[in-house]
Design an enzyme around this catalytic site. Structure first.
Site, PDB file in Angstrom:
ATOM      1  N   LEU A 118      -8.601  -2.380  -6.082  1.00 38.70           N
ATOM      2  CA  LEU A 118      -7.187  -2.495  -6.441  1.00 38.70           C
ATOM      3  C   LEU A 118      -6.338  -1.839  -5.365  1.00 38.70           C
ATOM      4  O   LEU A 118      -6.535  -0.654  -5.051  1.00 38.70           O
ATOM      5  CB  LEU A 118      -6.913  -1.812  -7.787  1.00 38.70           C
ATOM      6  CG  LEU A 118      -5.445  -1.909  -8.257  1.00 38.70           C
ATOM      7  CD1 LEU A 118      -5.153  -3.305  -8.804  1.00 38.70           C
ATOM      8  CD2 LEU A 118      -5.124  -0.849  -9.320  1.00 38.70           C
TER       9      LEU A 118
ATOM     10  N   THR B  57      -2.921  -0.096  -4.193  1.00 33.80           N
ATOM     11  CA  THR B  57      -1.990   0.703  -5.005  1.00 33.80           C
ATOM     12  C   THR B  57      -0.657   0.967  -4.317  1.00 33.80           C
ATOM     13  O   THR B  57       0.112   1.818  -4.766  1.00 33.80           O
ATOM     14  CB  THR B  57      -2.610   2.056  -5.410  1.00 33.80           C
ATOM     15  OG1 THR B  57      -2.896   2.810  -4.228  1.00 33.80           O
ATOM     16  CG2 THR B  57      -3.875   1.865  -6.229  1.00 33.80           C
TER      17      THR B  57
ATOM     18  N   TYR C 200       1.570   6.757   0.046  1.00 35.02           N
ATOM     19  CA  TYR C 200       2.089   5.829  -0.974  1.00 35.02           C
ATOM     20  C   TYR C 200       2.882   6.575  -2.059  1.00 35.02           C
ATOM     21  O   TYR C 200       3.466   5.951  -2.942  1.00 35.02           O
ATOM     22  CB  TYR C 200       0.950   5.042  -1.646  1.00 35.02           C
ATOM     23  CG  TYR C 200       0.165   4.118  -0.735  1.00 35.02           C
ATOM     24  CD1 TYR C 200       0.566   3.859   0.576  1.00 35.02           C
ATOM     25  CD2 TYR C 200      -0.991   3.491  -1.200  1.00 35.02           C
ATOM     26  CE1 TYR C 200      -0.174   3.021   1.392  1.00 35.02           C
ATOM     27  CE2 TYR C 200      -1.719   2.637  -0.377  1.00 35.02           C
ATOM     28  CZ  TYR C 200      -1.312   2.417   0.916  1.00 35.02           C
ATOM     29  OH  TYR C 200      -2.050   1.578   1.714  1.00 35.02           O
TER      30      TYR C 200
ATOM     31  N   PRO D 271      -4.262  -9.502   0.837  1.00 42.30           N
ATOM     32  CA  PRO D 271      -5.114 -10.696   0.706  1.00 42.30           C
ATOM     33  C   PRO D 271      -4.418 -11.826  -0.054  1.00 42.30           C
ATOM     34  O   PRO D 271      -4.904 -12.953  -0.052  1.00 42.30           O
ATOM     35  CB  PRO D 271      -6.334 -10.183  -0.065  1.00 42.30           C
ATOM     36  CG  PRO D 271      -5.792  -9.065  -0.898  1.00 42.30           C
ATOM     37  CD  PRO D 271      -4.762  -8.394  -0.018  1.00 42.30           C
TER      38      PRO D 271
ATOM     39  N   PHE E  39       0.466  -4.411 -10.147  1.00 45.16           N
ATOM     40  CA  PHE E  39       0.759  -3.435 -11.194  1.00 45.16           C
ATOM     41  C   PHE E  39       1.055  -4.191 -12.486  1.00 45.16           C
ATOM     42  O   PHE E  39       1.577  -3.624 -13.434  1.00 45.16           O
ATOM     43  CB  PHE E  39       1.951  -2.553 -10.795  1.00 45.16           C
ATOM     44  CG  PHE E  39       1.660  -1.570  -9.673  1.00 45.16           C
ATOM     45  CD1 PHE E  39       0.353  -1.279  -9.280  1.00 45.16           C
ATOM     46  CD2 PHE E  39       2.699  -0.910  -9.022  1.00 45.16           C
ATOM     47  CE1 PHE E  39       0.086  -0.363  -8.253  1.00 45.16           C
ATOM     48  CE2 PHE E  39       2.449   0.006  -8.002  1.00 45.16           C
ATOM     49  CZ  PHE E  39       1.144   0.279  -7.615  1.00 45.16           C
TER      50      PHE E  39
END
Ligand code: A2P
Length: 328
Positions: free
Chosen positions: A25, A27, A60, A223, A277
């Protein structure tokens, strides 16, 4: 590449003896547009869905939420620490060797974990050292710093030897920069991975071939073709998920263009880290293990390559180590 991958078993080997799950995942969400707790909820749901790889970074600004979600999913018995793979990143302002271990320790403290599975040099471009992540002068120009990738790498090697990280890698490195590390006298730990933009419109044929020869896994960021946020994305490249060929293949398998794009990379051994998300899309992106693309379909998708980046990072193109002037 022939391999049977399933939702429960989709890891591939790294050159140092560890392994990496083919889907993780992502983030990164624009901090100004993401409300508190969003990444925490996303990571928890991802783990419940079956994801065992989370890609994050100190820069992030949500690594504390990501760490909390991982720790809770360990505490509630969903998984053990050794069953989940976390990738953290060394930011541009922490390249000087003396700052490398403190930066990794900051990530561990933020996550409240004892180690990360993978720690990567986020970019080959050093900035003025310190806690200001985007240092600029009075005229607004970014302040760069002398870059010594080999010296930074040696400090990372020491972090692995100290047990703070299991595997070491890089991101946004071109071939020349990878060679610099691979040819470093006394190299102790080779980079196991290079995280770069990779999707059907930017398939990375040359870098992928080079990395295969050197036993370096490519981790594909963006991606799905990014969020198309105009503040950092090159919008001259058309939306990936609206591609006609991807749509026709998706119809055939009753899948989405996102799932076909992810499957394409996974099937050729490229790790993908789609960011979402959104609960439905977090699940959708993981649901790629019940179909496979034929050899002809893989070739046709490969043929979509436009050699145009969504993520050009042109604001740093005058940095001496800006990676994207080279062909690959
Ligand atoms: P959201 O978080 O609202 O799902 P990339 O990983 O290539 O950077 O793409 C991320 C962007 O694509 C995000 O804006 C994300 O938004 C969106 N996205 C994620 N999964 C899907 C999907 N399955 N279909 C369409 N858009 C998606």
């Amino acid at each position: 590449m022939k391999m049977e991958v399933t939702g429960k078993n989709h890891s591939i080997p790294l050159s140092d003896g560890n392994s990496i799950p083919l889907i993780g995942l992502g983030t990164y969400g624009n901090p100004c547009m993401t409300s508190q707790g969003t990444s925490y909820e996303a990571v928890k749901l991802a783990i419940e869905t079956g994801y065992r790889h989370i890609d994050g970074a100190l820069v992030y600004f949500n690594e504390h939420e990501v760490g909390q979600a991982i720790r809770e999913k360990i505490a509630d018995g969903t998984m053990k620490r050794e069953d989940v793979f976390y990738c953290g990143k060394l930011w541009n302002t922490f390249h000087p060797p003396a700052l490398v271990r403190p930066a990794l320790e900051k990530t561990l403290e933020t996550l409240q974990l004892d180690y990360v599975d993978l720690y990567i040099v986020e970019m080959p471009t050093a900035f003025k050292p310190g806690d200001t992540f985007y240092p600029r002068d009075q005229r607004g120009k970014y302040i760069y710093h002398e870059t010594d990738l080999c010296a930074t790498w040696e400090a990372l090697e020491a972090c692995k030897d100290a047990g703070l990280v299991k595997s070491l890698g890089v991101s946004n490195f071109n071939k020349r920069q990878l060679e610099l590390l691979l040819n470093k006298p006394g190299l102790k730990h080779k980079p196991v991975s290079n995280q770069v933009e990779c999707h059907p419109y930017f398939t990375q044929p040359k870098l992928l071939e080079y990395c295969r020869q050197k036993d370096i896994v490519i981790v594909g960021y963006s991606p799905l073709g990014t969020s198309r946020d105009e503040s950092w994305v090159n919008l001259k490249c058309p939306p990936l998920l609206e591609d006609e060929l991807l749509m026709s293949i998706a119809r055939k398998y009753k899948k989405t263009t996102a799932q076909v794009s992810l499957r394409f990379n996974v099937q050729r051994g490229v790790v993908v880290i789609p960011k979402s998300f959104n609960p439905a899309r977090i699940k959708e992106n993981f649901d790629i293990f019940d179909f496979s693309l034929s050899e002809d379909e893989m070739k046709a998708i490969d043929g979509l390559n436009k050699n145009i980046r969504f993520v050009e990072l042109l604001m740093w193109s005058d940095h001496p180590e800006y990676p994207f002037h080279d062909d690959y």
